[in-house]
Design an enzyme around this catalytic site. Structure first.
Site, PDB file in Angstrom:
ATOM      1  N   LYS A 118      36.994  30.828  42.069  1.00 63.11           N
ATOM      2  CA  LYS A 118      36.719  30.368  40.702  1.00 63.11           C
ATOM      3  C   LYS A 118      37.774  29.333  40.293  1.00 63.11           C
ATOM      4  O   LYS A 118      38.962  29.499  40.621  1.00 63.11           O
ATOM      5  CB  LYS A 118      36.755  31.579  39.768  1.00 63.11           C
ATOM      6  CG  LYS A 118      36.359  31.300  38.327  1.00 63.11           C
ATOM      7  CD  LYS A 118      36.322  32.613  37.545  1.00 63.11           C
ATOM      8  CE  LYS A 118      35.942  32.424  36.097  1.00 63.11           C
ATOM      9  NZ  LYS A 118      35.868  33.717  35.374  1.00 63.11           N
TER      10      LYS A 118
ATOM     11  N   SER B 124      31.691  34.673  32.990  1.00 64.45           N
ATOM     12  CA  SER B 124      32.138  33.321  33.216  1.00 64.45           C
ATOM     13  C   SER B 124      32.250  32.922  34.682  1.00 64.45           C
ATOM     14  O   SER B 124      32.342  31.735  34.986  1.00 64.45           O
ATOM     15  CB  SER B 124      33.494  33.108  32.545  1.00 64.45           C
ATOM     16  OG  SER B 124      34.485  33.944  33.135  1.00 64.45           O
TER      17      SER B 124
ATOM     18  N   SER C 102      33.105  39.228  33.004  1.00 63.32           N
ATOM     19  CA  SER C 102      32.870  37.925  33.643  1.00 63.32           C
ATOM     20  C   SER C 102      32.705  37.944  35.153  1.00 63.32           C
ATOM     21  O   SER C 102      32.338  36.930  35.743  1.00 63.32           O
ATOM     22  CB  SER C 102      33.994  36.954  33.284  1.00 63.32           C
ATOM     23  OG  SER C 102      33.871  36.562  31.941  1.00 63.32           O
TER      24      SER C 102
END
Lengths: 478, 66
Positions: free
Chosen positions: A82, A155, A179
Site C-alpha cells: 500500500k 482504504s 481498511s
C-alpha cells in the site's frame, strides 16, 4: 489458459513450493506478474507505481541464491505494498497530491522484514487519500475485479484488488477502522487486522496514531499467516510494537474443543443475505467440530461513532499544519472530514477514549466464555462506484459509514480479526470476520483456515477484469 | 461560532467555505450526541458492565488479554 497464466491464480504457498523445488524461478514468476500488471492494472487502477526494474533485479539475486540451495520463507514471492508504507527509493504518496516529492531513504520495518524473507515488491498499491476520507482525487478510484462498476472498498483498495485479480500473491495494507477487512471482503480475498502492537508501523504514514494497524491481504488464510509471521515482532521504532509472543509455524486445522460465539447484530444496515451467509458459515464451523453458541455484541453503531471521533481528531492533529498551508491540495471529501473534525470538543474525544475502554472490557467479558467470535464482514457487498472523483458526495460518505459498521468495534479494542470469503450475492463476494483474544491470531486464523478449506469460496476467482471489452488478456482462472 | 473558531484556530475560512461546512458540522454534533447518551446510560450496548469502575482513558496500546 496456459500453464504460466494458471500459476498466477495459485496461492502464495503453492508458488513458494514450486520455487523451492526449482520448478519455477523467481525471475519467471516476477516477469509473469509484471506482464499481467502492465495489461490489467490500468483497468482496475490498483497500482500507483509499478516497480519493474527494482523487482527484476531482486528476482535475479534471489534466483542466484536459490541455485545455491538457499531458500527463504517467502523466496521470490511477488507482493504489492500500500502506498502509505515506505519502500526505500520509491515515492510514498499516501494517495495524495501533498506528498508529491516524498521519496523515503529507508524501508518501513515491515517492508524490510518481508524483503529479508525473500518477498519481491512489484508495486505500490492505490489507496484512499491518506487512508482516511474516500477515493483520492489524484489517482482515482480502484475498481473491483468482480465488477468494474463496483468499488473495491478502502482504504487498502489497490492491495485487495491486486491480490484478487492475480497481479501479485499478497499485499500489505493498513487498517484504522476496517481498511484491510473491508476491501478484502469486497474483493473476495483474505484480510488480517492483527492485534494492536503485533506489527510495527515504523515507516508507515500515520492515519490515526492510536488506531492504525498494519496487516496482510492474500488469497488464502494460510498465505496471510505466512506473511503475518514474517511481519510480526517488536520494533524499537514503534513504541506500540512490543508484542513478544511468536506465532506458531503453521495453523492447526482441528477445531474440536473450540468454543465459538456467533453474533448477528440486529440493525437495519445489515442486509438479509449477509445475515444468512454468516449463519451458514457458523454452521460449517460447527460441523468441523467447534461448539457454536449465539452471543450478544456491544452497540456497533456506537463503536463506529467512537472510531470516527478518535480517528477524526487524531488525523486532524496530524494534518494540522498542512491543512492550513495547502487546503486545496486535499481532495474535497478528505478536506471536509479533517476540517469538520477540528470542531470536535476535546471533552468528546476523551469521552470516546473512555467508551473505547469500556468496549474493550465488554469484549474481554464476552471472551471469557468463548475462544473466538464470528460476525459478518460487511453489512453489504461492494456498492456501485460513486460520482466522478473530486466532489463531496453524501451517498458516498454514507456508504463509507455502512462499510465500517461491522469493523470499527475491533479497531477500537485492538483485537485480532481475519476477514474470509463466505459466499457470493449477485455475483459479488461476502465475508465473515473471525475475532480472537488479543495476541491469539493463531486461533481466529485457525478457524478461518479450516472454514476456508471446507468451502469453495477461495477457489472462485473474479473474471470481470479479464472479460472487460477493453481488455483481451487471458482469464485468471477457468 | 464556526467563524470565530475558524479564525482563532488559524483555519481562516471565507464565508463561502463556512457556509459549505456548517451543515456538516451541525450533523456531526448530532452524531456526537450518541456518545453522551451512552455515557448517561452507563453502558456500551449490552449493559453487562454495571457496577464496574470507569476504566482509564489511557491509550494508545490496549493491554494484552493474557
Amino acid at each position: 489458459m496456459g500453464l504460466h497464466s494458471e500459476l498466477l491464480a495459485r496461492p502464495l504457498l503453492d508458488v513458494w513450493r514450486l520455487i523451492s523445488s526449482r520448478e519455477i524461478s523467481p525471475v519467471e514468476i516476477t516477469q509473469l506478474t509484471l506482464e499481467r500488471a502492465v495489461r490489467l492494472a490500468p483497468h482496475l487502477n490498483c497500482y500507483i507505481s509499478l516497480l519493474s526494474e527494482r523487482a527484476l533485479s531482486r528476482a535475479r539475486a534471489l534466483e542466484e541464491e536459490a541455485s545455491r540451495g538457499s531458500i527463504r520463507p517467502l523466496h521470490g514471492i511477488p507482493i504489492s505494498i500500500k502506498d502509505n508504507i515506505d519502500v526505500a527509493g520509491v515515492p510514498t504518496t499516501a494517495g495524495s497530491a501533498l506528498l508529491n516529492d516524498y521519496v523515503p531513504t529507508r524501508d518501513a520495518t515491515v517492508v524490510g522484514r518481508l524483503e529479508e524473507a525473500g518477498a519481491i515488491v512489484v508495486a505500490k498499491a492505490n489507496m484512499y487519500e491518506f487512508a482516511f476520507g474516500g477515493p483520492n482525487a489524484k489517482f482515482g478510484r480502484t475498481r473491483n475485479p468482480w465488477s468494474l462498476s463496483r468499488t473495491s472498498g478502502g482504504s487498502s483498495s489497490g492491495s485487495a484488488a491486486s491480490v484478487a485479480a492475480g497481479l501479485c500473491f499478497g499485499s500489505i495494507g493498513t487498517d484504522t477502522g476496517g481498511s484491510i477487512r473491508i476491501p478484502a471482503a469486497f474483493c473476495g480475498v483474505v484480510g488480517v487486522k492483527p492485534t494492536f502492537g503485533r506489527v510495527s508501523r515504523a515507516g508507515v504514514f500515520p492515519g490515526s496514531s492510536s488506531l492504525d494497524h498494519v496487516g496482510p491481504i492474500a488469497r488464502t488464510v494460510a498465505d496471510s499467516f505466512a506473511l503475518l509471521r514474517v511481519m510480526s515482532g517488536p520494533d524499537g521504532q514503534d513504541r506500540a510494537a512490543r508484542m513478544q509472543r511468536e506465532l506458531p509455524l503453521r495453523l492447526d486445522p482441528d477445531l474440536h474443543g473450540l468454543r465459538i460465539g456467533l453474533a448477528i447484530p440486529d440493525c437495519e444496515e445489515l442486509r438479509p443475505d449477509v445475515k444468512v451467509a454468516t449463519v451458514r458459515a457458523a454452521g460449517v464451523i460447527a460441523n468441523l467440530g467447534a461448539t457454536v453458541e449465539e452471543v450478544p455484541i456491544p452497540s456497533l453503531s456506537l463503536a463506529r461513532t467512537v472510531m470516527w471521533v478518535i480517528s477524526g481528531v487524531e488525523a486532524a492533529d496530524l494534518h494540522r499544519t498542512r491543512l492550513r498551508q495547502r487546503p486545496n491540495d486535499y481532495s474535497p471529501t478528505v478536506r471536509l472530514r479533517l476540517e469538520r473534525a477540528e470542531f470536535i470538543p476535546a471533552t468528546d474525544y476523551v469521552l470516546a477514549q473512555r467508551l473505547r475502554q469500556r468496549f474493550a472490557d465488554e469484549l474481554r467479558a464476552i471472551f471469557r466464555g468463548i475462544d473466538a467470535l464470528v460476525v459478518p464482514g460487511c453489512s453489504e457487498p461492494a456498492y456501485p462506484i460513486g460520482p466522478p472523483d473530486g466532489r463531496v458526495d453524501r451517498s458516498d460518505l454514507a456508504a463509507l459509514g455502512r462499510a465500517s459498521l461491522l469493523t470499527a468495534l475491533f479497531s477500537i479494542t485492538g483485537h485480532p480479526v481475519v476477514a474470509v470469503p463466505c459466499g457470493l450475492s449477485g455475483g459479488l463476494p461476502l465475508a465473515i470476520q473471525v475475532v480472537a483474544r488479543h495476541e491469539e491470531e493463531e486461533i481466529c486464523m485457525r478457524i478461518a483456515h479450516a472454514y476456508e478449506q471446507a468451502t469453495p469460496w477461495h477457489l472462485r476467482l473474479p473474471s470481470a477484469v479479464d472479460t472487460s471489452p477493453a481488455v483481451t488478456a487471458d482469464r485468471v482462472c477457468q | 461560532m464556526l467563524e470565530g473558531y475558524s479564525r482563532l484556530a488559524g483555519l481562516a475560512h471565507d464565508r463561502a467555505r463556512l457556509a459549505e461546512l456548517e451543515p456538516w458540522v451541525v450533523e456531526m454534533f448530532v452524531d456526537l450526541g450518541e456518545l453522551r447518551r451512552a455515557e448517561l446510560n452507563g453502558d456500551v450496548g449490552i449493559a453487562s458492565l454495571e457496577g464496574m469502575p470507569d476504566a482509564s482513558p489511557h491509550f494508545p496500546a490496549p493491554e494484552p488479554d493474557l
